[in-house]
Design an enzyme around this catalytic site. Structure first.
Site, mmCIF file in Angstrom:
data_model
loop_
_atom_site.group_PDB
_atom_site.id
_atom_site.type_symbol
_atom_site.label_atom_id
_atom_site.label_comp_id
_atom_site.label_asym_id
_atom_site.label_seq_id
_atom_site.Cartn_x
_atom_site.Cartn_y
_atom_site.Cartn_z
ATOM 1 N N ARG A 195 0.829 -1.215 0.000
ATOM 2 C CA ARG A 195 0.000 0.000 0.000
ATOM 3 C C ARG A 195 0.860 1.261 0.000
ATOM 4 O O ARG A 195 0.479 2.289 0.561
ATOM 5 C CB ARG A 195 -0.976 0.027 1.171
ATOM 6 N N ASN A 237 2.414 -7.704 7.702
ATOM 7 C CA ASN A 237 2.438 -9.031 7.079
ATOM 8 C C ASN A 237 3.912 -9.419 7.078
ATOM 9 O O ASN A 237 4.654 -9.141 6.147
ATOM 10 C CB ASN A 237 1.860 -8.969 5.666
ATOM 11 N N LYS A 314 0.586 -8.770 13.954
ATOM 12 C CA LYS A 314 -0.668 -9.072 13.259
ATOM 13 C C LYS A 314 -0.809 -10.586 13.305
ATOM 14 O O LYS A 314 -0.002 -11.299 12.700
ATOM 15 C CB LYS A 314 -0.596 -8.578 11.804
ATOM 16 N N GLU A 318 -6.049 -12.313 7.992
ATOM 17 C CA GLU A 318 -5.659 -12.357 6.580
ATOM 18 C C GLU A 318 -4.522 -13.354 6.327
ATOM 19 O O GLU A 318 -3.539 -13.040 5.671
ATOM 20 C CB GLU A 318 -5.244 -10.955 6.100
ATOM 21 N N ARG A 363 -18.632 -8.723 9.447
ATOM 22 C CA ARG A 363 -17.207 -8.600 9.708
ATOM 23 C C ARG A 363 -16.851 -7.454 10.657
ATOM 24 O O ARG A 363 -15.879 -7.514 11.396
ATOM 25 C CB ARG A 363 -16.489 -8.408 8.380
ATOM 26 N N ASP A 392 -11.989 -1.169 7.838
ATOM 27 C CA ASP A 392 -10.648 -1.170 7.268
ATOM 28 C C ASP A 392 -10.318 0.140 6.550
ATOM 29 O O ASP A 392 -10.253 0.154 5.319
ATOM 30 C CB ASP A 392 -10.537 -2.355 6.289
ATOM 31 N N GLU A 420 -4.557 4.340 0.881
ATOM 32 C CA GLU A 420 -4.958 3.105 0.190
ATOM 33 C C GLU A 420 -6.375 3.209 -0.374
ATOM 34 O O GLU A 420 -6.642 2.792 -1.488
ATOM 35 C CB GLU A 420 -4.862 1.928 1.166
ATOM 36 N N HIS A 548 -16.332 -0.161 1.246
ATOM 37 C CA HIS A 548 -15.726 -1.356 0.665
ATOM 38 C C HIS A 548 -16.312 -1.690 -0.704
ATOM 39 O O HIS A 548 -16.728 -2.817 -0.966
ATOM 40 C CB HIS A 548 -15.913 -2.550 1.616
HETATM 41 C C1 BDP Z 1 -5.736 -3.729 4.559
HETATM 42 C C2 BDP Z 1 -4.688 -3.730 3.491
HETATM 43 C C3 BDP Z 1 -3.714 -4.879 3.663
HETATM 44 C C4 BDP Z 1 -3.155 -4.861 5.076
HETATM 45 C C5 BDP Z 1 -4.299 -4.900 6.071
HETATM 46 C C6 BDP Z 1 -3.825 -4.763 7.516
HETATM 47 O O1 BDP Z 1 -5.309 -3.840 2.229
HETATM 48 O O2 BDP Z 1 -2.696 -4.728 2.710
HETATM 49 O O3 BDP Z 1 -2.298 -5.934 5.275
HETATM 50 O O4 BDP Z 1 -5.151 -3.806 5.836
HETATM 51 O O5 BDP Z 1 -4.042 -3.718 8.088
HETATM 52 O O6 BDP Z 1 -6.424 -2.516 4.478
HETATM 53 O O7 BDP Z 1 -3.254 -5.707 8.054
#
Ligand code: BDP
Length: 727
Positions: A195, A237, A314, A318, A363, A392, A420, A548
């Site tokens: 991002r 990540n 994290k 995801e 969610r 988000d 983003e 979204h």
């Molecule tokens: C989302 C993003 C993703 C991030 C995620 C996060 O698209 O790339 O890894 O948030 O905050 O908005 O972990």
């Protein structure tokens, strides 16, 4: 200003000098955009220049630490640039009007001035700026308890000159309301930035630790100038390799550059690191080998970096591994790391942005459902890091219901600075109003006035830890952030991290003056444009509480039609739920009842379409196309109207900007002009794609009098986008 040759033929040198100064400030050279808000342009007002010269004859700076040397260098450099004179630095006060900076330990003058009582009120990072007299001399004092406070005070003092304020009657006391003020870099080790829209990662891992890019110092300096005191250099990540000695020596070099600027380094901890780099067969947080592995790893990190800040994690989100992979809770995971960090005063910032492997009913309810029961179960050095809204980082979300709901736990705010979901580094969107809207929202957790700002300051419960993080928008672009106005978002994040109750307007005013010009005919229109820009974007992207509905994966442009994205809650249709009857996500008690996660009266206000603010209407309610909204228009017409208003506002911004051509340098003027043209195209694309798509459900016409789409829906749905940045 005209330079007239006087009748006697004598050239008015004073005017020529003034012209030179004005030209200097307007004709910023290529690359000066790199200097961000630390332009230190010459003071063009003769009156103010005279005022500053009257009060600044000499500088007496106490101490010789690296931090104090930076403060001294900054003062000398900035004053020379702004006042056009080299202000002498001496050990003792020898002239009439002196600037004194230091702590009672490092400065004889400050020690004798008896500021002790006042200094008691400010924390270790705070400062005082005040005018007084010493041995019959006028003194402008920048005093603090610690050297870092002196540096922060120096930046504040310079800001006063950058923004053309008087300095003869100062009585400033400032200390940060939040302890941990951090940037989160979503930077990968291969230098791509998740991002990121401003080039590659500024961390040149390959050439570290041998090559210290001067950018690291400039980065630290910019952060220190707004009070940012920590940086998580790696992506949430996470890649476990960052925890190996191969990278730790490199990180140590970065930490060395940042330390004198008061900035600590932090890392993201990949939960499965004990398996990936430790050779263990499990990462179960209750397993003794796993615990020992982390203990040893943390000991090793501190052997490289004694003031290492801690971990950001994290987990179970995801696809990231976490304690739930072993049937353990987030608390088990966070506490295991926190225990090992506690000996070194390190912290764990555990993110509440979680995703269940099973798609939930709603969610937006998930973080609350998972974390609220953990209140009181987390160790002292754990903070839970919560995104501003429950989904988000959308252009608009209501505040996250966890704020106020975990009184025993320090909750850390996570804002996104990188845009983003708000037009990348192409759209002019000042995020100050978004941050302010969230921070000033009243949670009612402890009755009226329990704002999100207070919750994250930890004031009601007197938490010893408090924090705020911003996902950075910084990259290798010459101007750091891609868009000249995106720099304002880094700046406002820092200012609001220091003082979450400052207004976005005050910050915009300072930023414009420091970055561009003190000319009121420039400041006023630009400030108005900045303050309204976020709302413009909400209008052309996601009006009335829509959310979204962006394109999938890369998130560039509209994608309300996305209905197949791996899991339902990654699609757009899951969120807007449009059909022939209406549109919106019912989160009222009759629907998913997400409103129950808020305190009264917020839950009732949000829960009833009659009282729910228009901004959140379709976030909390499903409305019929012909329902009448507050404006008196039907929902469909209102949607059309808002999308059109969004585009019209961008066109208006273009006009405002074009009229300012002569007021600033050609380079930045031209860049913003071109970017605004792209913003207009993309705003039209958002508007037409969304309206044409929703029209397939409403079956209603776009009201006459509004611009009609130039292309059919298929055109937008089939648009090709290659190599979109940021993924
Ligand atoms: C989302 C993003 C993703 C991030 C995620 C996060 O698209 O790339 O890894 O948030 O905050 O908005 O972990």
């Amino acid at each position: 200003m005209k330079t007239k040759i006087q009748p006697n033929g004598i050239i008015p040198w004073k005017s020529i000098f003034l012209m030179y100064f004005i030209l200097l400030s307007i004709n910023i050279k290529a690359g000066d955009d790199y200097k961000l808000w630390l332009q230190y342009s010459p003071v063009t007002s003769q009156q103010m220049l005279g005022h500053y010269k009257k009060y600044i004859h000499e500088m007496v700076i106490g101490g010789d630490s690296e931090t104090i040397k930076i403060a001294e260098k900054e003062l000398s450099h900035a004053l020379l640039k702004m006042l056009g004179v080299k202000v002498p630095v001496s050990d003792k006060a020898t002239r009439e009007n002196i600037v004194v900076a230091g702590t009672p330990e490092t400065s004889e003058i400050i020690k004798n001035l008896n500021l002790k009582a006042k200094l008691e009120n400010i924390g270790d990072e705070g400062y005082l700026i005040t005018n007084t007299t010493y041995s019959g001399k006028n003194c402008l004092v920048i005093a603090a308890k610690k050297d870092i406070g002196v540096l922060y005070g120096v930046y504040h003092f310079l800001k006063l000159i950058q923004t053309n304020q008087e300095i003869s009657n100062l009585n400033i006391e400032s200390s940060p309301k939040i302890k941990l003020r951090l940037l989160n870099h979503w930077d990968n080790l291969d230098r791509t930035v998740e991002r990121g829209y401003a080039g590659f990662s500024i961390w040149d891992w390959h050439r570290l630790p041998g090559y210290i890019d001067p950018r690291y110092t400039d980065y630290a300096r910019a952060n220190a100038s707004v009070g940012i005191n920590g940086t998580v250099v790696s992506n949430v990540n996470a890649n476990a390799l960052i925890l190996t000695d191969y990278y730790l020596v490199k990180l140590k070099a970065l930490a060395g550059v940042f330390r004198p600027y008061g900035i600590k380094v932090y890392l993201t901890a990949r939960f499965s690191a004990p398996i990936e780099i430790g050779g263990l067969s499990t990462a179960d947080p209750l397993n003794e080998d796993v615990k020992n592995w982390w203990k040893n790893k943390i000991k090793e990190i501190y052997s490289y970096i004694p003031d290492f800040g801690g971990f950001l994690v994290k987990a179970n989100s995801e696809g990231q591994p976490g304690p739930q992979n072993y049937g353990r809770s987030h608390a088990d995971g966070a506490n295991m790391l926190a225990e090992a960090l506690a000996d070194y005063h390190g912290v764990v910032m555990w993110r509440a942005f979680v995703y269940d492997n099973n798609v939930p009913v709603d969610r937006t309810k998930q973080a609350y459902n998972e974390f609220k029961p953990l209140d009181g179960k987390l160790l002292d050095n754990v903070l839970v890091q919560v995104k501003n809204g429950p989904l988000d980082f959308q252009p608009r979300e209501p505040f996250h219901p966890l704020f106020g709901a975990m009184p025993k736990t320090p909750l850390m705010m996570e804002f996104q600075i990188t845009q983003e979901y708000l037009g990348f580094a192409t759209h002019l969107v000042y995020l100050g109003p978004l941050y302010e809207e969230c921070l000033q929202s009243d949670t009612y957790a402890k009755g009226q006035g329990s704002t999100v700002s207070k919750v994250i300051q930890g004031t009601p419960e007197d938490h010893h830890l408090s924090g705020i993080a911003g996902v950075a928008n910084i990259g290798t672009d010459l101007n750091w952030c891609g868009h000249p106005f995106a720099q304002a978002n880094w700046y406002v994040f820092g200012r609001m991290a220091w003082d979450p109750d400052i207004t976005s307007e005050t910050v915009a005013d300072d930023w414009i003056r420091m970055t561009f010009s003190n000319d009121p005919s420039f400041i006023q229109p630009v400030k108005e444009m900045m303050l309204a820009s976020r709302e413009f974007t909400v209008n052309y992207m996601t009006p009335l509480g829509l959310h979204h509905i962006m394109d999938e994966g890369h998130h560039h442009g509209p994608g309300p039609w996305i209905d197949d994205a791996g899991r339902a809650d990654w699609t757009s249709v899951y969120y807007h739920r449009a059909d022939s009857i209406g549109i919106g996500f019912d989160r009222s008690p009759a629907g998913s009842n997400a409103v129950e996660q808020y305190f009264s009266p917020v839950k009732e206000i949000f829960g009833n379409p009659e009282t729910c603010p228009d901004e959140y209407l379709l976030w909390f309610h499903r409305m019929k196309w012909n329902d009448i909204t507050r404006s008196g228009r039907t929902l469909w017409d209102e949607l059309c109207y808002r999308y059109h208003a969004g585009v019209d506002s961008v066109r208006q911004m273009k006009k405002v900007w074009n009229a300012l051509e002569t007021k600033i340098d050609t380079e930045r003027f031209g860049k913003v002009k071109m970017l605004l043209a792209i913003q207009e195209e993309e705003a039209v694309m958002w508007r037409d794609a969304c309206l044409l798509y929703f029209q397939t459900f409403s079956g209603l016409p776009i009201p006459a009098g509004l611009e009609q789409p130039k292309h059919p829906l298929g055109y937008y749905r089939n648009m090709k986008k290659y190599f979109v940045p940021g993924i």
